[in-house]
Design an enzyme around this catalytic site. Sequence first.
Site, PDB file in Angstrom:
ATOM      1  N   ASP A 189       0.983  -1.314  -0.460  1.00 42.04           N
ATOM      2  CA  ASP A 189       0.317   0.059   0.017  1.00 42.04           C
ATOM      3  C   ASP A 189       0.707   1.383  -0.184  1.00 42.04           C
ATOM      4  OD1 ASP A 189      -2.748   0.893  -0.356  1.00 42.04           O
ATOM      5  OD2 ASP A 189      -3.809   0.322   1.714  1.00 42.04           O
ATOM      6  N   ASP A 250      -9.589   3.006  -3.639  1.00 42.29           N
ATOM      7  CA  ASP A 250     -10.360   2.169  -3.443  1.00 42.29           C
ATOM      8  C   ASP A 250     -11.693   2.393  -4.138  1.00 42.29           C
ATOM      9  OD1 ASP A 250      -8.214   1.640  -1.427  1.00 42.29           O
ATOM     10  OD2 ASP A 250      -9.390   1.451   0.303  1.00 42.29           O
TER      11      ASP A 250
END
Length: 669
Positions: A189, A250
């Site tokens: 991430d 996302d």
Amino acid sequence: MSSDSAPGWAGRITVRALALALALALGLAGLTALSGHASPPLSAALAAVSTSQIGVTPPPMGWASWNSFASSIDSDVIKEQTDALVSSGMAAAGYQYVNLDDGWWQGDRNADGSIAVDTDLWPGGMQAVADYIHSKGLKAGIYTDAGRNGCGYYYPTTRPAAPNTGMEGHYQQDLETFQRWGFDYVKIDWCGGRVEGLDQETTYKAIAAANKAATAVTGQELVLSFCEWGSGLPWNWAAGYGDLWRTSTDVILWGQTPTTGMMLTNFDRGLHPTAQHTGSYNDPDMLMVGMSGLTAAQNRLHMGLWAISGAPLLAGNDLATMSTATRDILTNPEVIAVDQDPRGLQGVKVAEDTRNLQVYGKVLTGTGKRAVLLLNRSSASASMTVRWADLGLTGASASVRNVWTGGNAGSHATSYSTTVPAGDAVLLTVSGTEASGSTYEDTTTATTPTFGAVTTGAAGTKLVDITYANGGGTARTATVQVNGQYTSVVAFPPTGSATTYRTVSVLAHLGKGTNTVRFAAVGGGTAPDIDAIRVQDIPGTNGVALVGAASGRCAGLERNTIADGSQAILWDCFGGRNETFSPTSRGELVVYGNKCLDADGNGTANGTKVIIWDCNDGTNQKWTLHSDGTITNDLSGLCLDAEESATANGTKLILWTCNGQTNQQWAFD
């Protein structure tokens, strides 16, 4: 290009009329082979592309924990979901990864810097988790961050923020740890990386190098999932370093209710067809299929969008409680076959005759094989048509199959039409006759040659089949570069021997006229022996370059950015997708398939920025081309202008009162 290229149109011609003329021209324009290129007889591989195609690593399929559990994961949750992946039939359908997302690690390290595991959450440690997943015939994935802290530290959900949950300063050490535990896949991430201001390309390439170094120690290499949300434009550089890379934020945030808009947004942002090939994939994020709030039709739409784009299929629903209907959607074999096609290519938009009625085509393995998505983004049911010519097929009869119903729709010449409900899509497979292409054979002794005169009749996305031999036991890599565009690392799987030639495919964006396609070895590695390329048009992607008369440079978007609000600039004409505009009958100039050239903020004053924005039928997105080469915005009547009469690379495009100067004259080439 000089202003001599500017057409001498008489009278006032709208972009709508030009679009019709362009369609006729592109329909007649084909690809021509290299003039005077003395070649030996074509290899058997080129003579029979359908039988010589070699399968590449498909996009990953599996399940990931975040969408349903956020940080609330432990050994019991992962075992339950692993068991459900098997008992539901999803594992048998191809879903093989069980991926632990953020929340598994609470940030502690041992004195030697190694990761300390909370044994209350993970009795027996993380190796026991990986062992359990492997015992079910599956593969195990884990999570980390490129910075010092993971996303759970900055955005805690179901557990308190835990500091030091990133891998910065421990890249090789942590990757070795994951490998020794037995994990097969790691998602990296970017929350820590963003906060610290790290450079995306530099950081992720360093992690890729650390992965190889770790593998040299442990003997096990991890699949790398780069998750910097498209912030560093990974479609320009990630292929050959990451196996997949996120192209957007996302798809859904924790606590939100899923919507069609969420999936469409990430679908649009994930379409970078020239970056996706030979085992490297654009990733629009985990699936929301089966999450509370979506209907069966929305779930099918979601799967269809991800399948046509060849995206990773990582389910995010609670597998232990999912309905039979959800399971059947996730495991539909024909939809999965479209997504997992061994050619490994992404679908591209090939038509939008009416706003929001979009046709996407994906080149599949074999001759004349395509998948087609008819996407109705409007609020009313509509008849939609796919034309064979737009897909790179001839107009001969082609057989059509509806993927979701599993029913044959008959044989149709030229095109196929069907009704598509509002906010829905129809997914088809088509078997027709491949259109002709042009073959360029290497006559030099170079292993990685340059093809210096690849000629096209129109700018657009092309199918390029690369014939090569790799007598080794593992995949070899080489870079490919078209003109001055970004280079991409292509993987070439073993062919069996140094004299056995097979093909892999890429999508490349070529400009009108003569192009140069260069191959080069990667680092000190052994390159494949590249023998020839075959280039074929996908006419539905074709467009024009917008060439400034004063500069001879093209209008385009810097670094292939897709962000709304990005200002158009002048740059050397390289034939890239960021420099190719499709004039529509609605008066638009569309780039990337879904962005319109736009007068910023509906501006009508001198100096208004010319930007890109999602196409929305606004008058500020409509343009008129005049016989003197000027292009005016329909809202303001102002001319498209290279700022301050500059001609250098990077010159910004604005609107300005028409004044007859050459910095306001353009040719559609």
